[in-house]
Design an enzyme around this catalytic site. Structure first.
Site, PDB file in Angstrom:
ATOM      1  N   ASP A 143       0.832  -1.200   0.000  1.00 56.59           N
ATOM      2  CA  ASP A 143       0.000   0.000   0.000  1.00 56.59           C
ATOM      3  C   ASP A 143       0.869   1.253   0.000  1.00 56.59           C
ATOM      4  O   ASP A 143       2.090   1.169   0.138  1.00 56.59           O
ATOM      5  CB  ASP A 143      -0.970  -0.004   1.201  1.00 56.59           C
ATOM      6  CG  ASP A 143      -0.331  -0.523   2.492  1.00 56.59           C
ATOM      7  OD1 ASP A 143       0.899  -0.477   2.606  1.00 56.59           O
ATOM      8  OD2 ASP A 143      -1.075  -0.959   3.383  1.00 56.59           O
TER       9      ASP A 143
ATOM     10  N   ASP B  22      -8.529  -2.455  13.737  1.00 58.91           N
ATOM     11  CA  ASP B  22      -9.889  -2.664  13.226  1.00 58.91           C
ATOM     12  C   ASP B  22      -9.966  -3.842  12.260  1.00 58.91           C
ATOM     13  O   ASP B  22     -10.963  -4.026  11.575  1.00 58.91           O
ATOM     14  CB  ASP B  22     -10.416  -1.380  12.563  1.00 58.91           C
ATOM     15  CG  ASP B  22      -9.550  -0.933  11.378  1.00 58.91           C
ATOM     16  OD1 ASP B  22      -8.599  -1.672  10.998  1.00 58.91           O
ATOM     17  OD2 ASP B  22      -9.824   0.146  10.824  1.00 58.91           O
TER      18      ASP B  22
ATOM     19  N   HIS C 230      -7.955  -4.384   9.611  1.00 55.03           N
ATOM     20  CA  HIS C 230      -7.536  -4.179   8.213  1.00 55.03           C
ATOM     21  C   HIS C 230      -6.245  -4.926   7.907  1.00 55.03           C
ATOM     22  O   HIS C 230      -5.400  -5.125   8.790  1.00 55.03           O
ATOM     23  CB  HIS C 230      -7.426  -2.684   7.861  1.00 55.03           C
ATOM     24  CG  HIS C 230      -6.302  -1.935   8.505  1.00 55.03           C
ATOM     25  ND1 HIS C 230      -6.502  -0.883   9.366  1.00 55.03           N
ATOM     26  CD2 HIS C 230      -4.950  -2.059   8.395  1.00 55.03           C
ATOM     27  CE1 HIS C 230      -5.330  -0.394   9.746  1.00 55.03           C
ATOM     28  NE2 HIS C 230      -4.373  -1.094   9.185  1.00 55.03           N
TER      29      HIS C 230
ATOM     30  N   GLU D  43      -9.883  -1.271   4.827  1.00 54.03           N
ATOM     31  CA  GLU D  43     -10.574  -0.971   6.076  1.00 54.03           C
ATOM     32  C   GLU D  43     -11.889  -1.757   6.155  1.00 54.03           C
ATOM     33  O   GLU D  43     -12.356  -2.298   5.145  1.00 54.03           O
ATOM     34  CB  GLU D  43     -10.854   0.536   6.142  1.00 54.03           C
ATOM     35  CG  GLU D  43      -9.592   1.401   6.224  1.00 54.03           C
ATOM     36  CD  GLU D  43      -8.965   1.411   7.620  1.00 54.03           C
ATOM     37  OE1 GLU D  43      -9.068   0.404   8.344  1.00 54.03           O
ATOM     38  OE2 GLU D  43      -8.362   2.444   7.985  1.00 54.03           O
TER      39      GLU D  43
END
Ligand code: F6R
Length: 260
Positions: free
Chosen positions: A67, A136, A138, A143
């Site tokens: 990313d 969370d 990810h 996400e």
């Protein structure tokens, strides 16, 4: 999915470095998928040390990043292209140009994402993808709510991830809102997925990913659908796994011939 619970993050880093070392011995031209963030840092330190001792070589390898942030100026220390150069590629014998990233400054973002996907495919796909996990759930920057069938694209970070990543920036509002990330379908095309996590702040996300339902709400749960996943944890990040004792017994009793 194999879940390996070790005494410390350092032991986890040695375990993952062993996986990378064996892959490069089998195939010196292997294609690696590299994560950034703090989770892989001990792994990278271990790989650098082994490379300096001549125990491992990346000379024939190729690598792809997971990313990248959008909107950071060229040369910004938190651009993931810069981070990976500092934390790994600049310290080992990877060839110049062997590390492929996403260009967050590209004029045509969709074309950039297509170019990146095509580059992975033309390199023969990723043999081993290293992953961290966000609080969370990810992976990459997929996400919660990310399609399990997603490809490389632009995503918006959650407020929680921006807060978590603020520690890398001078001020919280400097954390970009937008990123480019390999999609969940892109990630799960890698032949071996190795997720590393350490610390109690990762325990809920790890439990949801490994033992929760497969759901876009916890993007890392998509790993449950992949035939070759190794999750490498320390005791703190494994604390909420209901099957933790079973995972430890299984690993302790694993026949040596099985490998990773
Ligand atoms: C970064 C990445 C992210 C991180 C995750 C955890 O390339 O892929 O998914 O792995 O945000 O970050 P750390 O490791 O800093 O806790």
């Amino acid at each position: 999915m194999e879940v390996v619970v070790l005494d410390s993050a350092a032991a986890g880093a040695r375990f993952v470095a062993d996986c990378v070392g064996r892959l490069l011995q089998r195939d010196p031209h292997a294609v690696l998928g590299l994560a950034t963030g703090s989770s892989p840092l001990l792994v990278y330190a271990e790989l650098i040390a082994r490379c300096r001792r001549g125990e491992i070589s990346f000379a024939g390898a190729t690598a792809f990043l997971l990313d990248e942030y959008l909107g950071l100026p060229m040369g910004h220390p938190q651009l993931y292209a810069t981070v990976i150069e500092t934390e790994l590629s600049g310290e080992v014998d990877l060839r110049a140009g062997a590390v492929h990233g996403l260009d967050g400054g590209a004029a045509d973002i969709e074309a950039e994402c297509r170019r990146f996907e095509a580059a992975i495919a033309s390199a023969g796909g990723i043999a081993l993808q290293l992953l961290g996990i966000g609080r969370d759930g990810h992976i990459g920057f997929n996400e919660p709510g990310s399609s399990l069938g997603s490809r490389t694209r632009l995503k918006t970070l959650t407020a929680r991830t921006r807060e978590d990543n603020a520690r890398f920036f001078a001020a919280a509002d400097e954390v970009p809102r937008h990123v480019l990330t390999q999609g969940l379908a892109t990630i799960t095309e890698a032949r071996h997925l190795v997720l590393v996590a350490a610390g109690e702040h990762k325990a809920d996300a790890v439990a949801a990913a490994v033992e929760g339902p497969v759901s876009a709400f916890c993007p890392a749960s998509v790993l449950q659908l992949h035939p070759h996943v190794t999750v490498v944890l320390d005791e703190a990040s494994a604390a909420n796994l209901r099957l933790r004792d079973h995972f430890k017994e299984t690993f302790a009793a694993k026949p040596a011939w099985q490998g990773v």
